[in-house]
Design a protein around this motif. Structure first.
Motif, PDB file in Angstrom:
ATOM      1  N   UNK A  17      49.030 -36.844  43.741  1.00  0.00           N
ATOM      2  CA  UNK A  17      50.443 -36.619  43.416  1.00  0.00           C
ATOM      3  C   UNK A  17      49.591 -36.168  42.192  1.00  0.00           C
ATOM      4  N   UNK A  18      50.726 -35.096  41.176  1.00  0.00           N
ATOM      5  CA  UNK A  18      51.102 -34.071  40.441  1.00  0.00           C
ATOM      6  C   UNK A  18      52.195 -34.138  39.444  1.00  0.00           C
ATOM      7  N   UNK A  19      52.399 -34.859  38.796  1.00  0.00           N
ATOM      8  CA  UNK A  19      54.225 -34.937  37.908  1.00  0.00           C
ATOM      9  C   UNK A  19      53.551 -33.961  36.718  1.00  0.00           C
ATOM     10  N   UNK A  20      54.864 -33.391  36.613  1.00  0.00           N
ATOM     11  CA  UNK A  20      55.268 -32.246  35.595  1.00  0.00           C
ATOM     12  C   UNK A  20      56.333 -32.317  34.701  1.00  0.00           C
ATOM     13  N   UNK A  21      56.523 -31.783  33.518  1.00  0.00           N
ATOM     14  CA  UNK A  21      58.141 -32.231  33.081  1.00  0.00           C
ATOM     15  C   UNK A  21      58.423 -31.469  33.591  1.00  0.00           C
ATOM     16  N   UNK A  22      58.494 -30.265  34.105  1.00  0.00           N
ATOM     17  CA  UNK A  22      59.553 -29.303  34.483  1.00  0.00           C
ATOM     18  C   UNK A  22      58.497 -28.337  35.428  1.00  0.00           C
ATOM     19  N   UNK A  23      59.162 -27.771  37.081  1.00  0.00           N
ATOM     20  CA  UNK A  23      57.952 -27.184  37.297  1.00  0.00           C
ATOM     21  C   UNK A  23      57.961 -26.152  36.545  1.00  0.00           C
ATOM     22  N   UNK A  24      58.944 -25.215  36.294  1.00  0.00           N
ATOM     23  CA  UNK A  24      58.636 -23.437  35.926  1.00  0.00           C
ATOM     24  C   UNK A  24      57.564 -23.777  34.299  1.00  0.00           C
ATOM     25  N   UNK A  25      58.397 -24.911  33.636  1.00  0.00           N
ATOM     26  CA  UNK A  25      57.349 -24.868  32.314  1.00  0.00           C
ATOM     27  C   UNK A  25      55.552 -24.868  32.936  1.00  0.00           C
ATOM     28  N   UNK A  26      55.691 -25.651  34.052  1.00  0.00           N
ATOM     29  CA  UNK A  26      54.457 -25.936  33.925  1.00  0.00           C
ATOM     30  C   UNK A  26      53.447 -25.229  34.947  1.00  0.00           C
ATOM     31  N   UNK A  27      54.054 -24.426  35.508  1.00  0.00           N
ATOM     32  CA  UNK A  27      53.325 -22.700  36.106  1.00  0.00           C
ATOM     33  C   UNK A  27      53.507 -22.150  35.002  1.00  0.00           C
ATOM     34  N   UNK A  28      54.063 -21.860  33.486  1.00  0.00           N
ATOM     35  CA  UNK A  28      53.795 -20.706  32.896  1.00  0.00           C
ATOM     36  C   UNK A  28      52.748 -21.526  31.816  1.00  0.00           C
ATOM     37  N   UNK A  29      52.566 -22.903  31.775  1.00  0.00           N
ATOM     38  CA  UNK A  29      51.779 -23.338  30.755  1.00  0.00           C
ATOM     39  C   UNK A  29      50.891 -24.348  30.571  1.00  0.00           C
ATOM     40  N   UNK A  30      50.795 -25.061  31.890  1.00  0.00           N
ATOM     41  CA  UNK A  30      50.384 -26.224  32.093  1.00  0.00           C
ATOM     42  C   UNK A  30      49.165 -25.668  32.575  1.00  0.00           C
ATOM     43  N   UNK A  31      47.559 -25.071  32.065  1.00  0.00           N
ATOM     44  CA  UNK A  31      46.507 -24.844  32.439  1.00  0.00           C
ATOM     45  C   UNK A  31      45.785 -25.985  33.812  1.00  0.00           C
ATOM     46  N   UNK A  32      46.418 -27.311  33.986  1.00  0.00           N
ATOM     47  CA  UNK A  32      45.073 -28.298  34.056  1.00  0.00           C
ATOM     48  C   UNK A  32      45.767 -27.472  35.921  1.00  0.00           C
ATOM     49  N   UNK A  33      47.628 -27.632  35.806  1.00  0.00           N
ATOM     50  CA  UNK A  33      47.965 -27.151  37.020  1.00  0.00           C
ATOM     51  C   UNK A  33      47.332 -25.310  37.339  1.00  0.00           C
ATOM     52  N   UNK A  34      47.790 -24.687  36.750  1.00  0.00           N
ATOM     53  CA  UNK A  34      48.098 -23.030  36.654  1.00  0.00           C
ATOM     54  C   UNK A  34      46.341 -22.899  37.230  1.00  0.00           C
ATOM     55  N   UNK A  35      45.400 -23.439  36.909  1.00  0.00           N
ATOM     56  CA  UNK A  35      43.887 -23.085  37.010  1.00  0.00           C
ATOM     57  C   UNK A  35      44.035 -23.958  38.808  1.00  0.00           C
ATOM     58  N   UNK A  36      44.073 -24.933  38.840  1.00  0.00           N
ATOM     59  CA  UNK A  36      43.866 -25.928  40.293  1.00  0.00           C
ATOM     60  C   UNK A  36      44.204 -25.369  41.328  1.00  0.00           C
ATOM     61  N   UNK A  37      45.920 -24.278  41.113  1.00  0.00           N
ATOM     62  CA  UNK A  37      46.534 -23.264  41.934  1.00  0.00           C
ATOM     63  C   UNK A  37      45.998 -22.007  41.989  1.00  0.00           C
ATOM     64  N   UNK A  38      45.440 -21.552  41.140  1.00  0.00           N
ATOM     65  CA  UNK A  38      44.457 -20.625  41.368  1.00  0.00           C
ATOM     66  C   UNK A  38      43.181 -20.396  42.190  1.00  0.00           C
ATOM     67  N   UNK A  39      42.807 -21.996  42.288  1.00  0.00           N
ATOM     68  CA  UNK A  39      41.329 -22.241  43.017  1.00  0.00           C
ATOM     69  C   UNK A  39      41.504 -23.045  44.097  1.00  0.00           C
ATOM     70  N   UNK A  40      43.102 -22.539  44.356  1.00  0.00           N
ATOM     71  CA  UNK A  40      43.040 -23.296  45.385  1.00  0.00           C
ATOM     72  C   UNK A  40      43.416 -25.013  46.365  1.00  0.00           C
ATOM     73  N   UNK A  41      43.517 -25.991  44.942  1.00  0.00           N
ATOM     74  CA  UNK A  41      43.420 -27.462  45.209  1.00  0.00           C
ATOM     75  C   UNK A  41      44.887 -27.633  45.407  1.00  0.00           C
ATOM     76  N   UNK A  42      45.736 -26.664  44.856  1.00  0.00           N
ATOM     77  CA  UNK A  42      47.270 -27.801  44.573  1.00  0.00           C
ATOM     78  C   UNK A  42      47.629 -26.404  45.046  1.00  0.00           C
ATOM     79  N   UNK A  43      48.925 -26.318  45.229  1.00  0.00           N
ATOM     80  CA  UNK A  43      50.106 -25.790  45.469  1.00  0.00           C
ATOM     81  C   UNK A  43      51.117 -25.648  45.300  1.00  0.00           C
TER      82      UNK A  43
END
Length: 294
Positions: A225-251
């Motif tokens: 379960x992935x918790x972030x400060x704010x979804x839009x901010x994470x999608x803009x700045x959080x490489x852990x999140x951005x790259x996992x989404x790009x690799x298809x393991x996270x939405x």
């Protein structure tokens, strides 16, 4: 107008800082409304500007990043915080911004994961040995007793802390046993194989705020379960999140805002790891600074 140096900032303590963050989120603060940080290029580095506003106060942290400073024996990152009255916009206080960041970042992490922490002495594995690494240990110790805190670093001879070499058998064992894993490094690629972690592990990653840098591998974010400060901010700045989404393991739809976890709108997971990925936001500095000044 008051000036709070590093000692005055630290006097609030981890418990007070965690309480300030928790109370703000439970009191209705919505991180999604915060102003994004902005960067201003300079001849020898950059300014990072982090403004925020609340009903009773406004503030801005001015961060300088000077890549050439370490060669001069000076800090690469320095900061000052300006706190203003919310109505008159009169300057109320100037705070040591570096000390504020050192205090507020682990306070946000611990406030975020507190609902998921077991009520017993914690075994903690910390990747890193800098101020954020030690600050997270101190803040965790303020809310739970610690059975052990082990630092995982690339060169244990460079720190006086209880540290083992990252990638060694001892480091892997510390990760396998850990209730909480903290990543507080400047790494740009995953620090360890996440298959070492237990299914009930709590993981905090605070080391980067760039979309192409990460400390955690994609499989961990896929099973957590992935918790972030704010979804839009994470999608803009959080490489852990951005790259996992790009690799298809996270939405993106799977991300949980920290406000929902702290207020109880979303319960902590019982059958999977919990990952809190933080990039740092302006509201956090304002909340903690206002708690200091009163």
């Amino acid at each position: 107008m008051r000036f709070l140096d590093a000692a005055a900032v630290a006097a609030l303590g981890p418990t007070g800082a965690v309480r300030a963050i928790t109370d703000a989120l439970r009191g209705g603060l919505d991180p999604a409304t915060d102003t994004p940080r902005s960067a201003v290029g300079l001849a020898h580095g950059q300014f990072l500007l982090m403004p925020s506003e609340a009903p009773a106060a406004a503030g801005v942290k001015v961060v300088t990043v000077a890549p050439g400073n370490p060669a001069r024996g000076l800090p690469r990152i320095q900061a000052v915080y300006l706190l203003f009255d919310g109505e008159t916009l009169a300057l109320r206080a100037v705070l040591d911004g570096t000390a504020l960041t050192t205090l507020r970042t682990p306070a946000v992490s611990v406030a975020a994961v507190l609902p998921a922490l077991p009520d017993r002495p914690l075994r903690v594995a910390v990747v890193g040995a800098g101020p954020q690494a030690t600050g997270h240990v101190a803040t965790l110790a303020a809310v739970r007793p610690l059975a052990r805190a082990t630092h995982l670093v690339r060169d244990p001879s460079r720190t006086p802390l209880d540290a083992v070499r990252l990638g060694s058998a001892d480091a892997d064992e510390a990760l396998r046993a850990a209730d909480v894993v903290v990543c507080a490094t400047s790494a740009r690629s995953p620090l360890f194989d996440s298959s070492l972690l237990r299914d009930d592990a709590v993981v905090v990653a605070v080391g980067s705020h760039e979309p192409d840098a990460r400390e955690l591998d994609a499989p961990l974010l896929g099973r957590a379960t992935v918790v972030v400060e704010d979804v839009a901010t994470a999608l803009r700045e959080a490489g852990d999140v951005v790259l996992a989404i790009a690799e298809g393991t996270l939405a993106a739809a799977d991300l949980v805002p920290v406000r929902d976890l702290v207020t109880g709108a979303v319960p902590p997971p019982a059958d999977r790891p919990l990952v809190f990925k933080s990039v740092g936001m302006s509201w956090q500095d304002l909340v903690v600074a206002a708690a200091m000044v009163g």
